[in-house]
Design a protein around this motif. Sequence first.
Motif, PDB file in Angstrom:
ATOM      1  N   ARG A  15      11.167   6.933  18.292  1.00 34.30           N
ATOM      2  CA  ARG A  15      10.625   7.786  17.253  1.00 34.30           C
ATOM      3  C   ARG A  15      10.194   6.983  16.029  1.00 34.30           C
ATOM      4  O   ARG A  15       9.305   7.359  15.301  1.00 34.30           O
ATOM      5  N   LYS A  16      10.843   5.886  15.831  1.00 37.98           N
ATOM      6  CA  LYS A  16      10.564   5.105  14.627  1.00 37.98           C
ATOM      7  C   LYS A  16       9.594   3.959  14.894  1.00 37.98           C
ATOM      8  O   LYS A  16       9.388   3.125  14.057  1.00 37.98           O
ATOM      9  N   PHE A  17       9.094   3.896  16.095  1.00 38.46           N
ATOM     10  CA  PHE A  17       8.223   2.771  16.426  1.00 38.46           C
ATOM     11  C   PHE A  17       6.780   3.228  16.606  1.00 38.46           C
ATOM     12  O   PHE A  17       6.515   4.195  17.300  1.00 38.46           O
ATOM     13  N   LEU A  18       5.882   2.518  15.958  1.00 44.32           N
ATOM     14  CA  LEU A  18       4.462   2.889  16.013  1.00 44.32           C
ATOM     15  C   LEU A  18       3.624   1.660  16.282  1.00 44.32           C
ATOM     16  O   LEU A  18       4.090   0.536  16.110  1.00 44.32           O
ATOM     17  N   PHE A  19       2.374   1.916  16.598  1.00 47.52           N
ATOM     18  CA  PHE A  19       1.431   0.799  16.743  1.00 47.52           C
ATOM     19  C   PHE A  19       0.339   0.929  15.703  1.00 47.52           C
ATOM     20  O   PHE A  19      -0.153   2.033  15.438  1.00 47.52           O
ATOM     21  N   PHE A  20       0.005  -0.210  15.110  1.00 45.69           N
ATOM     22  CA  PHE A  20      -1.094  -0.256  14.154  1.00 45.69           C
ATOM     23  C   PHE A  20      -2.228  -0.989  14.860  1.00 45.69           C
ATOM     24  O   PHE A  20      -2.100  -2.166  15.198  1.00 45.69           O
ATOM     25  N   ALA A  21      -3.306  -0.253  15.138  1.00 47.68           N
ATOM     26  CA  ALA A  21      -4.403  -0.842  15.910  1.00 47.68           C
ATOM     27  C   ALA A  21      -5.398  -1.515  14.972  1.00 47.68           C
ATOM     28  O   ALA A  21      -6.029  -0.854  14.144  1.00 47.68           O
ATOM     29  N   THR A  22      -5.507  -2.822  15.107  1.00 45.41           N
ATOM     30  CA  THR A  22      -6.427  -3.570  14.254  1.00 45.41           C
ATOM     31  C   THR A  22      -6.659  -4.953  14.858  1.00 45.41           C
ATOM     32  O   THR A  22      -5.881  -5.411  15.695  1.00 45.41           O
ATOM     33  N   HIS A  23      -7.720  -5.598  14.405  1.00 44.85           N
ATOM     34  CA  HIS A  23      -7.896  -6.997  14.785  1.00 44.85           C
ATOM     35  C   HIS A  23      -7.577  -7.872  13.577  1.00 44.85           C
ATOM     36  O   HIS A  23      -7.710  -9.083  13.623  1.00 44.85           O
ATOM     37  N   ASN A  24      -7.163  -7.230  12.481  1.00 51.55           N
ATOM     38  CA  ASN A  24      -6.992  -7.938  11.212  1.00 51.55           C
ATOM     39  C   ASN A  24      -5.496  -8.125  10.906  1.00 51.55           C
ATOM     40  O   ASN A  24      -4.793  -7.193  10.514  1.00 51.55           O
ATOM     41  N   ILE A  25      -5.040  -9.360  11.064  1.00 50.97           N
ATOM     42  CA  ILE A  25      -3.615  -9.671  10.886  1.00 50.97           C
ATOM     43  C   ILE A  25      -3.155  -9.404   9.446  1.00 50.97           C
ATOM     44  O   ILE A  25      -2.005  -9.026   9.204  1.00 50.97           O
ATOM     45  N   HIS A  26      -4.054  -9.552   8.480  1.00 50.73           N
ATOM     46  CA  HIS A  26      -3.679  -9.308   7.074  1.00 50.73           C
ATOM     47  C   HIS A  26      -3.368  -7.830   6.841  1.00 50.73           C
ATOM     48  O   HIS A  26      -2.394  -7.485   6.189  1.00 50.73           O
ATOM     49  N   LYS A  27      -4.239  -6.985   7.414  1.00 51.91           N
ATOM     50  CA  LYS A  27      -3.980  -5.543   7.299  1.00 51.91           C
ATOM     51  C   LYS A  27      -2.637  -5.208   7.939  1.00 51.91           C
ATOM     52  O   LYS A  27      -1.854  -4.435   7.415  1.00 51.91           O
ATOM     53  N   PHE A  28      -2.407  -5.803   9.111  1.00 47.18           N
ATOM     54  CA  PHE A  28      -1.159  -5.523   9.823  1.00 47.18           C
ATOM     55  C   PHE A  28       0.052  -5.957   8.998  1.00 47.18           C
ATOM     56  O   PHE A  28       1.023  -5.213   8.860  1.00 47.18           O
ATOM     57  N   ASN A  29      -0.014  -7.168   8.424  1.00 44.66           N
ATOM     58  CA  ASN A  29       1.113  -7.662   7.626  1.00 44.66           C
ATOM     59  C   ASN A  29       1.399  -6.737   6.443  1.00 44.66           C
ATOM     60  O   ASN A  29       2.554  -6.454   6.127  1.00 44.66           O
ATOM     61  N   GLU A  30       0.331  -6.276   5.806  1.00 48.29           N
ATOM     62  CA  GLU A  30       0.523  -5.352   4.676  1.00 48.29           C
ATOM     63  C   GLU A  30       1.175  -4.059   5.160  1.00 48.29           C
ATOM     64  O   GLU A  30       2.119  -3.556   4.557  1.00 48.29           O
ATOM     65  N   ALA A  31       0.668  -3.536   6.276  1.00 49.86           N
ATOM     66  CA  ALA A  31       1.167  -2.260   6.797  1.00 49.86           C
ATOM     67  C   ALA A  31       2.636  -2.380   7.204  1.00 49.86           C
ATOM     68  O   ALA A  31       3.446  -1.489   6.935  1.00 49.86           O
ATOM     69  N   GLN A  32       2.972  -3.495   7.822  1.00 46.74           N
ATOM     70  CA  GLN A  32       4.344  -3.693   8.299  1.00 46.74           C
ATOM     71  C   GLN A  32       5.348  -3.617   7.139  1.00 46.74           C
ATOM     72  O   GLN A  32       6.391  -2.992   7.242  1.00 46.74           O
ATOM     73  N   ILE A  33       4.976  -4.243   6.021  1.00 50.53           N
ATOM     74  CA  ILE A  33       5.880  -4.252   4.862  1.00 50.53           C
ATOM     75  C   ILE A  33       6.004  -2.849   4.263  1.00 50.53           C
ATOM     76  O   ILE A  33       7.095  -2.376   3.973  1.00 50.53           O
ATOM     77  N   VAL A  34       4.876  -2.156   4.122  1.00 47.81           N
ATOM     78  CA  VAL A  34       4.937  -0.796   3.557  1.00 47.81           C
ATOM     79  C   VAL A  34       5.774   0.113   4.458  1.00 47.81           C
ATOM     80  O   VAL A  34       6.660   0.832   3.990  1.00 47.81           O
ATOM     81  N   LEU A  35       5.521   0.063   5.763  1.00 44.48           N
ATOM     82  CA  LEU A  35       6.207   0.988   6.668  1.00 44.48           C
ATOM     83  C   LEU A  35       7.704   0.680   6.768  1.00 44.48           C
ATOM     84  O   LEU A  35       8.518   1.587   6.965  1.00 44.48           O
ATOM     85  N   SER A  36       8.054  -0.594   6.575  1.00 44.77           N
ATOM     86  CA  SER A  36       9.487  -0.935   6.620  1.00 44.77           C
ATOM     87  C   SER A  36      10.238  -0.285   5.454  1.00 44.77           C
ATOM     88  O   SER A  36      11.427   0.003   5.569  1.00 44.77           O
ATOM     89  N   GLU A  37       9.542  -0.010   4.348  1.00 42.28           N
ATOM     90  CA  GLU A  37      10.186   0.705   3.221  1.00 42.28           C
ATOM     91  C   GLU A  37      10.684   2.075   3.694  1.00 42.28           C
ATOM     92  O   GLU A  37      11.555   2.669   3.097  1.00 42.28           O
ATOM     93  N   PHE A  38      10.062   2.597   4.754  1.00 46.57           N
ATOM     94  CA  PHE A  38      10.401   3.931   5.259  1.00 46.57           C
ATOM     95  C   PHE A  38      11.143   3.855   6.587  1.00 46.57           C
ATOM     96  O   PHE A  38      11.193   4.815   7.337  1.00 46.57           O
ATOM     97  N   ASN A  39      11.666   2.669   6.873  1.00 42.89           N
ATOM     98  CA  ASN A  39      12.437   2.489   8.096  1.00 42.89           C
ATOM     99  C   ASN A  39      11.596   2.668   9.363  1.00 42.89           C
ATOM    100  O   ASN A  39      12.093   3.109  10.390  1.00 42.89           O
ATOM    101  N   LEU A  40      10.328   2.370   9.271  1.00 39.38           N
ATOM    102  CA  LEU A  40       9.440   2.481  10.436  1.00 39.38           C
ATOM    103  C   LEU A  40       9.061   1.090  10.907  1.00 39.38           C
ATOM    104  O   LEU A  40       8.668   0.243  10.098  1.00 39.38           O
ATOM    105  N   SER A  41       9.197   0.866  12.212  1.00 40.04           N
ATOM    106  CA  SER A  41       8.781  -0.423  12.774  1.00 40.04           C
ATOM    107  C   SER A  41       7.386  -0.270  13.339  1.00 40.04           C
ATOM    108  O   SER A  41       7.044   0.776  13.894  1.00 40.04           O
ATOM    109  N   VAL A  42       6.622  -1.320  13.236  1.00 37.95           N
ATOM    110  CA  VAL A  42       5.249  -1.230  13.699  1.00 37.95           C
ATOM    111  C   VAL A  42       4.864  -2.473  14.489  1.00 37.95           C
ATOM    112  O   VAL A  42       5.256  -3.582  14.141  1.00 37.95           O
ATOM    113  N   GLY A  43       4.157  -2.227  15.597  1.00 35.77           N
ATOM    114  CA  GLY A  43       3.656  -3.346  16.387  1.00 35.77           C
ATOM    115  C   GLY A  43       2.148  -3.418  16.212  1.00 35.77           C
ATOM    116  O   GLY A  43       1.495  -2.401  15.960  1.00 35.77           O
TER     117      GLY A  43
END
Length: 205
Positions: A15-43
């Motif tokens: 339930r807490k795991f999501l995928f962020f679809a992108t080819h841009n590693i910078h966007k992903f890194n930003e998203a990972q940090i924001v989502l971790s504030e909410f206890n969400l893991s993202v691949g």
Amino acid sequence: MKKEKLNQNSFKLDRKFLFFATHNIHKFNEAQIVLSEFNLSVGMLRVKNAEIQSDNLKEIAQSSALEIFKQYGLPILVEDSGLFVEALNGFPGPYAAYVYKTIGNRGLISLMEKIGNRKAVFKSAIVYCKSDKINPKFFEGEVTGTIALKEVRKQSVHGFGFDPIFRPKGNSKLFSEMTIAEKNFYSHRAIALRKFARWFNQSKK
Ligand code: IMP
């Protein structure tokens, strides 16, 4: 009993795991940090850009999300962003990626050479899709700021795209001079992602 517990735990993880679809590693890194504030893991689901032509960020993100969902069948987040320069009547807007690829930051600065009004807005459209039977959920974020007179690369801590020329309102630093955590305090993407994460954590789905 033990087995039951294990299954419950793995359900919680799912339930807490999501995928962020992108080819841009910078966007992903930003998203990972924001989502971790909410206890969400993202691949990161590394996908090629398959964007439709549209002047509407929401439409672009929605159509990409459905397309990617059809391909992978995973609960995914897709983001599309644009840079809207006031003195250029909103150009490049949703065509920002093409403009960045063709004329780049220097080209955009040249276009604005004699322009005093440097105001611009970054907009982000985040779409969450977990089924092709339910309408994808949409969240938006924006940050106002100004376009610098020149590109600043030398102090770059992070930064991609227009970061070396965009200064969020009320800040002395350009995005490219900020850490990811600092950028996430202001950015269009972080604002939209926080809206998503609040909704996601409250929803029963
Ligand atoms: P897209 O969302 O990948 O289509 O982004 C459009 C264009 O804006 C690309 O050239 C990106 O590099 C750029 N861009 C998107 N978000 C940011 C950002 O947070 N900082 C700087 N440039 C960005």
